[in-house]
Design a protein around this motif. Structure first.
Motif, PDB file in Angstrom:
ATOM      1  N   SER A 145      17.447  38.446 117.879  1.00  0.00           N
ATOM      2  CA  SER A 145      18.351  38.531 119.106  1.00  0.00           C
ATOM      3  C   SER A 145      19.568  37.462 118.871  1.00  0.00           C
ATOM      4  N   GLU A 179      23.567  36.685 121.224  1.00  0.00           N
ATOM      5  CA  GLU A 179      24.511  36.901 122.280  1.00  0.00           C
ATOM      6  C   GLU A 179      25.749  37.263 121.736  1.00  0.00           C
ATOM      7  N   ARG A 215      26.453  39.943 126.587  1.00  0.00           N
ATOM      8  CA  ARG A 215      25.070  40.443 126.611  1.00  0.00           C
ATOM      9  C   ARG A 215      24.245  40.290 125.297  1.00  0.00           C
ATOM     10  N   THR A 216      22.929  40.258 125.507  1.00  0.00           N
ATOM     11  CA  THR A 216      22.079  40.042 124.322  1.00  0.00           C
ATOM     12  C   THR A 216      21.756  41.449 123.399  1.00  0.00           C
ATOM     13  N   ARG A 242      19.860  43.081 119.802  1.00  0.00           N
ATOM     14  CA  ARG A 242      18.828  43.223 119.002  1.00  0.00           C
ATOM     15  C   ARG A 242      19.385  43.843 117.703  1.00  0.00           C
ATOM     16  N   ASP A 276      16.073  46.282 127.064  1.00  0.00           N
ATOM     17  CA  ASP A 276      15.496  45.280 126.528  1.00  0.00           C
ATOM     18  C   ASP A 276      13.909  45.635 126.403  1.00  0.00           C
TER      19      ASP A 276
END
Length: 257
Positions: free
Chosen positions: A66, A68, A136-137, A139, A192
């Protein structure tokens, strides 16, 4: 000293102002030229090769990490996208990219950290570091992250070579749009995994309860209808002989032929 002699000599203060102005202009021009050359050629092909070596040395895996990063779908201006991406890349290199000390990858990471510190003077900051607008995050796998970082450095290099002053652009208006209502934090079609799992565990019991309730209601209606049909059949079969229908039938039988 005669009046003529006094008139023929100019006070030193008369020439001081123009000379200082000329010196300041020459110094500012030399500084601007130095900064221009400094920013235009700061990112070299060697830095991109270092990033490519980091990419090539990574193990292929489906494991994700993860981090940002800028949501490119929310930033229309490409310069503003790279401007904000640069500071986030700097944080990723310092906090996320960890390798064993004194290894080639660790040395490559230190070289990128030094480059990021030098490049910082080529960017103006239009927002506070705590401002997470347009961010935003993500992955992704380590390979995908390194590819994203390499693209940022490569595109930044190309723009600096064309115009060393390009990242002095004010991007407040572009970043303000990300904070306005109507913009989604996550792109459409993705979510998420933790949120998805929570929603899954919340919805499944609710769906089961609804199905049980609907099934119970249908069973109750079917039972009630069967009970009514049973009562109707019993009333027809057990009708008494003195009923009007029986009497009419008796009369029909007694009529003379």
């Amino acid at each position: 000293m005669t009046a003529r002699g006094a008139a023929g000599r100019c006070p030193s203060s008369t020439w001081l102002g123009p000379r200082l102005l000329l010196v300041c202009l020459l110094v500012s021009r030399s500084i601007a030229k130095e900064v221009s050359e400094h920013c235009s050629h700061m990112i070299g092909n060697g830095h991109l090769q270092v990033l490519q070596q980091l990419i090539d040395s990574q193990m292929e895996t489906s494991c994700q990490i993860s981090f940002e990063f800028v949501d490119q779908e929310q930033v229309d201006d490409h310069v503003c996208y790279l401007k904000k991406a640069f500071f986030l890349v700097k944080e990723i290199i310092e906090d996320t990219m960890r390798f064993k000390d004194n290894t080639p990858n660790a040395n490559a990471t230190e070289r990128l950290q030094e480059l990021s510190l030098r490049l910082k003077s080529c960017f103006t900051v239009d927002y506070e570091e705590q401002n997470k607008a347009c961010v935003r995050t993500f992955r992704e796998t380590p390979l995908q992250l390194l590819e994203k970082i390499k693209n940022v450095f490569n595109e930044t290099k190309n723009l600096l070579e064309k115009d060393w002053n390009t990242f002095s652009k004010n991007c407040n208006n572009s970043f303000a749009k990300c904070s306005s209502p109507g913009h989604e934090t996550l792109p459409r079609g993705s979510s998420d995994p933790q949120i998805s799992g929570f929603v899954f565990h919340l919805l499944v019991p609710g769906i089961i309860l609804v199905l049980l309730a609907v099934g119970g209601l249908l069973f109750y209606r079917w039972k009630r209808r069967s009970h009514r049909e049973s009562q109707t059949l019993d009333s027809c079969v057990g009708r008494p002989e003195g009923s009007p229908l029986t009497q009419d039938e008796d009369r029909q039988v007694e009529l003379p032929v």
